[in-house]
Structures are given as structure tokens and as C-alpha cells.
Design a protein around this motif. Structure first.
Motif, PDB file in Angstrom:
ATOM      1  N   TYR A  34       0.843  -1.199   0.000  1.00  0.00           N
ATOM      2  CA  TYR A  34       0.000   0.000   0.000  1.00  0.00           C
ATOM      3  C   TYR A  34       0.880   1.252   0.000  1.00  0.00           C
ATOM      4  CZ  TYR A  34      -3.006  -3.605   1.996  1.00  0.00           C
ATOM      5  OH  TYR A  34      -3.674  -4.772   2.223  1.00  0.00           O
ATOM      6  N   TYR A  36       0.264   5.269   1.140  1.00  0.00           N
ATOM      7  CA  TYR A  36      -0.602   6.263   1.744  1.00  0.00           C
ATOM      8  C   TYR A  36       0.109   7.619   1.700  1.00  0.00           C
ATOM      9  CZ  TYR A  36      -3.387   2.594   4.038  1.00  0.00           C
ATOM     10  OH  TYR A  36      -4.196   1.527   4.307  1.00  0.00           O
ATOM     11  N   GLN A  38      -0.029  11.321   3.913  1.00  0.00           N
ATOM     12  CA  GLN A  38      -0.551  12.027   5.071  1.00  0.00           C
ATOM     13  C   GLN A  38      -0.109  13.486   4.959  1.00  0.00           C
ATOM     14  OE1 GLN A  38       1.001  10.879   8.969  1.00  0.00           O
ATOM     15  NE2 GLN A  38      -1.034  11.117   9.849  1.00  0.00           N
ATOM     16  N   ARG A  42      -3.161  15.949   9.035  1.00  0.00           N
ATOM     17  CA  ARG A  42      -4.334  15.288   8.470  1.00  0.00           C
ATOM     18  C   ARG A  42      -4.256  13.777   8.662  1.00  0.00           C
ATOM     19  NH1 ARG A  42      -6.214  18.581   4.215  1.00  0.00           N
ATOM     20  NH2 ARG A  42      -7.907  17.088   3.953  1.00  0.00           N
ATOM     21  N   GLY A  43      -5.336  13.115   8.267  1.00  0.00           N
ATOM     22  CA  GLY A  43      -5.365  11.661   8.345  1.00  0.00           C
ATOM     23  C   GLY A  43      -4.664  11.026   7.170  1.00  0.00           C
ATOM     24  N   LEU A  44      -4.836   9.738   7.037  1.00  0.00           N
ATOM     25  CA  LEU A  44      -4.171   8.972   5.978  1.00  0.00           C
ATOM     26  C   LEU A  44      -5.079   8.836   4.768  1.00  0.00           C
ATOM     27  CD1 LEU A  44      -2.837   7.881   8.733  1.00  0.00           C
ATOM     28  CD2 LEU A  44      -2.007   6.059   7.266  1.00  0.00           C
ATOM     29  N   LEU A  46      -5.359   6.717   1.326  1.00  0.00           N
ATOM     30  CA  LEU A  46      -4.843   5.587   0.550  1.00  0.00           C
ATOM     31  C   LEU A  46      -4.699   6.021  -0.903  1.00  0.00           C
ATOM     32  CD1 LEU A  46      -4.079   2.579   0.349  1.00  0.00           C
ATOM     33  CD2 LEU A  46      -6.509   2.104  -0.082  1.00  0.00           C
ATOM     34  N   PHE A  88       3.681  13.389   3.854  1.00  0.00           N
ATOM     35  CA  PHE A  88       4.403  12.256   4.433  1.00  0.00           C
ATOM     36  C   PHE A  88       3.867  11.008   3.746  1.00  0.00           C
ATOM     37  CE2 PHE A  88       7.169  10.335   7.185  1.00  0.00           C
ATOM     38  CZ  PHE A  88       6.641   9.640   8.257  1.00  0.00           C
ATOM     39  N   LEU A  90       3.703   7.084   3.225  1.00  0.00           N
ATOM     40  CA  LEU A  90       3.894   5.863   3.993  1.00  0.00           C
ATOM     41  C   LEU A  90       3.597   4.649   3.131  1.00  0.00           C
ATOM     42  CD1 LEU A  90       2.135   7.131   7.199  1.00  0.00           C
ATOM     43  CD2 LEU A  90       4.492   6.353   7.133  1.00  0.00           C
ATOM     44  N   PHE A 104       3.516  -0.605   8.809  1.00  0.00           N
ATOM     45  CA  PHE A 104       3.964   0.577   8.093  1.00  0.00           C
ATOM     46  C   PHE A 104       5.473   0.737   8.086  1.00  0.00           C
ATOM     47  CE2 PHE A 104       0.158   2.967   6.998  1.00  0.00           C
ATOM     48  CZ  PHE A 104      -0.806   2.257   7.696  1.00  0.00           C
ATOM     49  N   GLY A 105       5.975   1.285   6.986  1.00  0.00           N
ATOM     50  CA  GLY A 105       7.374   1.648   6.898  1.00  0.00           C
ATOM     51  C   GLY A 105       7.628   2.965   7.599  1.00  0.00           C
ATOM     52  N   PRO A 106       8.892   3.396   7.621  1.00  0.00           N
ATOM     53  CA  PRO A 106       9.260   4.615   8.350  1.00  0.00           C
ATOM     54  C   PRO A 106       8.803   5.910   7.684  1.00  0.00           C
ATOM     55  CG  PRO A 106      11.157   3.682   7.256  1.00  0.00           C
ATOM     56  CD  PRO A 106      10.058   2.686   7.104  1.00  0.00           C
ATOM     57  N   GLY A 107       8.442   5.832   6.400  1.00  0.00           N
ATOM     58  CA  GLY A 107       7.904   7.016   5.734  1.00  0.00           C
ATOM     59  C   GLY A 107       8.939   7.848   5.012  1.00  0.00           C
ATOM     60  N   ARG A 109       9.295  11.915   3.920  1.00  0.00           N
ATOM     61  CA  ARG A 109       8.723  13.264   4.008  1.00  0.00           C
ATOM     62  C   ARG A 109       9.114  14.035   2.763  1.00  0.00           C
ATOM     63  NH1 ARG A 109       5.957  15.141   7.709  1.00  0.00           N
ATOM     64  NH2 ARG A 109       6.703  13.586   9.202  1.00  0.00           N
TER      65      ARG A 109
ATOM     66  N   TYR B  35      -3.930   2.109  15.861  1.00  0.00           N
ATOM     67  CA  TYR B  35      -2.540   2.430  15.591  1.00  0.00           C
ATOM     68  C   TYR B  35      -2.145   3.649  16.397  1.00  0.00           C
ATOM     69  CZ  TYR B  35      -2.561  -0.625  11.465  1.00  0.00           C
ATOM     70  OH  TYR B  35      -2.629  -1.705  10.624  1.00  0.00           O
ATOM     71  N   LYS B  41       6.717  10.523  13.004  1.00  0.00           N
ATOM     72  CA  LYS B  41       7.057   9.111  12.828  1.00  0.00           C
ATOM     73  C   LYS B  41       5.964   8.374  12.078  1.00  0.00           C
ATOM     74  CE  LYS B  41      10.800   9.516  15.331  1.00  0.00           C
ATOM     75  NZ  LYS B  41      12.158   9.387  14.723  1.00  0.00           N
ATOM     76  N   SER B  42       6.214   7.102  11.855  1.00  0.00           N
ATOM     77  CA  SER B  42       5.264   6.254  11.153  1.00  0.00           C
ATOM     78  C   SER B  42       4.216   5.700  12.118  1.00  0.00           C
ATOM     79  CB  SER B  42       6.023   5.112  10.482  1.00  0.00           C
ATOM     80  OG  SER B  42       5.152   4.337   9.706  1.00  0.00           O
ATOM     81  N   LEU B  43       3.351   4.843  11.608  1.00  0.00           N
ATOM     82  CA  LEU B  43       2.303   4.247  12.425  1.00  0.00           C
ATOM     83  C   LEU B  43       2.756   2.908  12.979  1.00  0.00           C
ATOM     84  CD1 LEU B  43       0.662   6.275  10.550  1.00  0.00           C
ATOM     85  CD2 LEU B  43      -1.283   4.792  11.044  1.00  0.00           C
ATOM     86  N   PHE B  88      -4.987   6.310  15.852  1.00  0.00           N
ATOM     87  CA  PHE B  88      -5.902   6.087  14.725  1.00  0.00           C
ATOM     88  C   PHE B  88      -6.625   4.761  14.915  1.00  0.00           C
ATOM     89  CE2 PHE B  88      -4.669   9.362  11.724  1.00  0.00           C
ATOM     90  CZ  PHE B  88      -3.372   9.681  12.088  1.00  0.00           C
ATOM     91  N   LEU B  99      -7.631  -0.693   4.313  1.00  0.00           N
ATOM     92  CA  LEU B  99      -8.241  -0.245   5.558  1.00  0.00           C
ATOM     93  C   LEU B  99      -8.726   1.182   5.385  1.00  0.00           C
ATOM     94  CD1 LEU B  99      -5.682  -1.453   8.282  1.00  0.00           C
ATOM     95  CD2 LEU B  99      -7.801  -2.562   7.537  1.00  0.00           C
ATOM     96  N   PHE B 101      -9.205   4.534   7.546  1.00  0.00           N
ATOM     97  CA  PHE B 101      -8.755   5.111   8.797  1.00  0.00           C
ATOM     98  C   PHE B 101      -9.626   6.263   9.232  1.00  0.00           C
ATOM     99  CE2 PHE B 101      -4.633   3.218   9.800  1.00  0.00           C
ATOM    100  CZ  PHE B 101      -4.365   2.516   8.645  1.00  0.00           C
ATOM    101  N   GLY B 102      -9.756   6.423  10.550  1.00  0.00           N
ATOM    102  CA  GLY B 102     -10.316   7.646  11.100  1.00  0.00           C
ATOM    103  C   GLY B 102      -9.307   8.772  10.971  1.00  0.00           C
ATOM    104  N   LYS B 103      -9.695   9.969  11.373  1.00  0.00           N
ATOM    105  CA  LYS B 103      -8.821  11.131  11.240  1.00  0.00           C
ATOM    106  C   LYS B 103      -7.771  11.203  12.328  1.00  0.00           C
ATOM    107  CE  LYS B 103     -12.074  13.997   8.683  1.00  0.00           C
ATOM    108  NZ  LYS B 103     -12.812  15.284   8.620  1.00  0.00           N
ATOM    109  N   GLY B 104      -7.910  10.355  13.332  1.00  0.00           N
ATOM    110  CA  GLY B 104      -6.920  10.342  14.401  1.00  0.00           C
ATOM    111  C   GLY B 104      -7.308  11.215  15.582  1.00  0.00           C
TER     112      GLY B 104
END
Lengths: 113, 111
Positions: A34, A36, A38, A42-44, A46, A88, A90, A104-107, A109, B35, B41-43, B88, B99, B101-104
Motif C-alpha cells: 500500500y 498512503y 498524510q 491530516r489523516g491517511l 490511501l 508524508f 507511507l 507501516f514503513g518509516p515514511g 517526508r 494504531y 514518525k510512522s504508524l 488512529f 483499511l 482510517f479515522g482522522k486520528g
């Protein structure tokens, strides 16, 4: 054990330049993969997912594309970056076959100037 | 449209206090995921709840799932500063193996 890598960790690119982000997974076979995004605060969102080599599903129309040239490699690309592509990024994987817990990976930026 | 709603979105709490974060969702999914994301950082996967009535606990965090109410809760007991992060929740989406996700919920624990 499984690990997921992303690179680069940070990237600053000018508007209109190309993009290539890479994600690799170790320690598992035939994962679902996947991408994503961010945005700040904000949220994620996809962007793409893949259930196998060469199989890409896009969730959101945009100027990004994804490819999966190998079983455990997932690449996110763009021919011309926009300011709105900043965020960001991911990469995540899950076991193939229905388990949806994602790891998840480290991302990366990305800042587009 | 599949919706995953978390509340509150922002939470500031004192160390030692208890609080609950709520996650409501609109699908009939019987699986729910929590999560944690530290700033920049990441999740990190915290809990996977796989059936109605599932309860999981780790340290000061306890998650539960009520699929009939389409509700999951993340309960924080005697909060400490190290729990400051964004949390999240996510449910199985409609497409492929994705998946939603919610907004957190951004949690800040203060002395």
C-alpha cells in the motif's frame, strides 16, 4: 521477522520535477502493498494498493502512479510534481490472503517547493 | 460511503487521569485496528480486534469492540507523558484489502 524499508527518508523537490519513492519488504512472500499520503495535521489517504506483481489499484485520481516490479518492491512515481504533492508518504504491507492488519514503513517526508 | 469517526480529535489530559477515545464506523466490519503515531514518525500497530466483544490490553491502554453498536473504545488508565501521540482506528474497507482510517485523535498528556 518482517521488515519494511522506505527511501529516501526526506526529499525536497521543485515543482515540475519527477519523483520516485521506493519501498521494499523483507521476510515475507506475496504481501499486499500500500501507498498512503498524510498531509500535515491530516489523516491517511490511501493512494494505491497492490495484491501482486504488476497489479496496481488506484484509489484517488492524481498525477502519481505506482508500480510493483518485484514481489516485495513497491514504487511511487510522478512525472511532474505539484505543490499539493507535499506530505508524508507511507508504505505499508499486509499478509496476502485476507488478513488486513497493515504494517507501516518509516515514511518519506516530501516537500515540493 | 464508509465512514470512520473518532472523537475527540484533540485531547489534553493530565498525568494520572483516565480517559476514553471513541471510534464509530458505518460498515458491518467485525474487525477493527488501532494504531499509534508519534510526531514525525510512522504508524505502529497497537491492537487488532477481530470479533464482537473483543478486548485487548497492553500497559495503560485497553481497546474493546462492539460490532453491534459499530463502536470501538480505547481506554487510557492513569495517563503518563509517554502516551502522548496520535491514535488512529481503522476498519476493513470496501476495496481490495484496504483499511479505512479515522482522522486520528491527538493526545497530549501534561504534568
Amino acid at each position: 521477522s518482517q521488515t519494511i524499508h522506505q527511501w529516501p527518508a526526506t526529499l525536497v523537490q521543485p515543482v515540475g520535477s519527477p519523483l520516485s519513492l521506493e519501498c521494499t519488504v523483507e521476510g515475507t512472500s506475496n504481501p499486499n502493498l500500500y501507498w498512503y499520503r498524510q498531509a500535515a495535521g491530516r489523516g491517511l489517504q490511501l493512494l494505491f494498493y497492490s495484491v501482486g506483481i504488476g497489479q496496481i489499484s488506484s484509489e484517488v485520481p492524481q498525477n502519481l502512479s505506482a508500480s510493483r516490479p518485484q514481489d516485495r518492491q513497491f514504487i511511487l512515481s510522478s512525472k511532474k510534481l505539484l505543490l499539493s504533492d507535499s506530505g508524508f508518504y507511507l508504505c505499508a504491507w499486509s499478509h496476502g490472503g485476507g488478513s488486513r492488519e497493515q504494517f507501516f514503513g518509516p515514511g518519506t517526508r516530501l516537500t515540493v517547493l | 460511503e464508509l465512514k470512520v469517526e473518532q472523537n475527540p480529535l484533540f485531547l489534553s489530559m493530565q498525568e494520572g487521569k483516565n480517559y476514553t477515545i471513541y471510534c464509530n464506523y458505518s460498515t458491518t466490519s467485525d474487525r477493527l485496528y488501532w494504531y499509534r503515531q508519534d510526531p514525525g514518525k510512522s504508524l505502529e500497530s497497537l491492537f487488532v480486534l477481530l470479533s464482537n466483544g473483543a478486548v485487548k490490553q497492553e500497559g495503560r491502554l485497553m481497546a474493546s469492540l462492539d460490532t453491534k453498536a459499530r463502536l470501538s473504545t480505547l481506554h487510557i488508565t492513569a495517563a503518563v507523558h509517554d502516551l502522548s501521540a496520535t491514535y488512529f482506528c481503522a476498519v476493513d474497507g470496501y476495496s481490495g484489502y484496504a483499511l479505512n482510517f479515522g482522522k486520528g485523535t491527538s493526545l497530549l498528556v501534561t504534568p
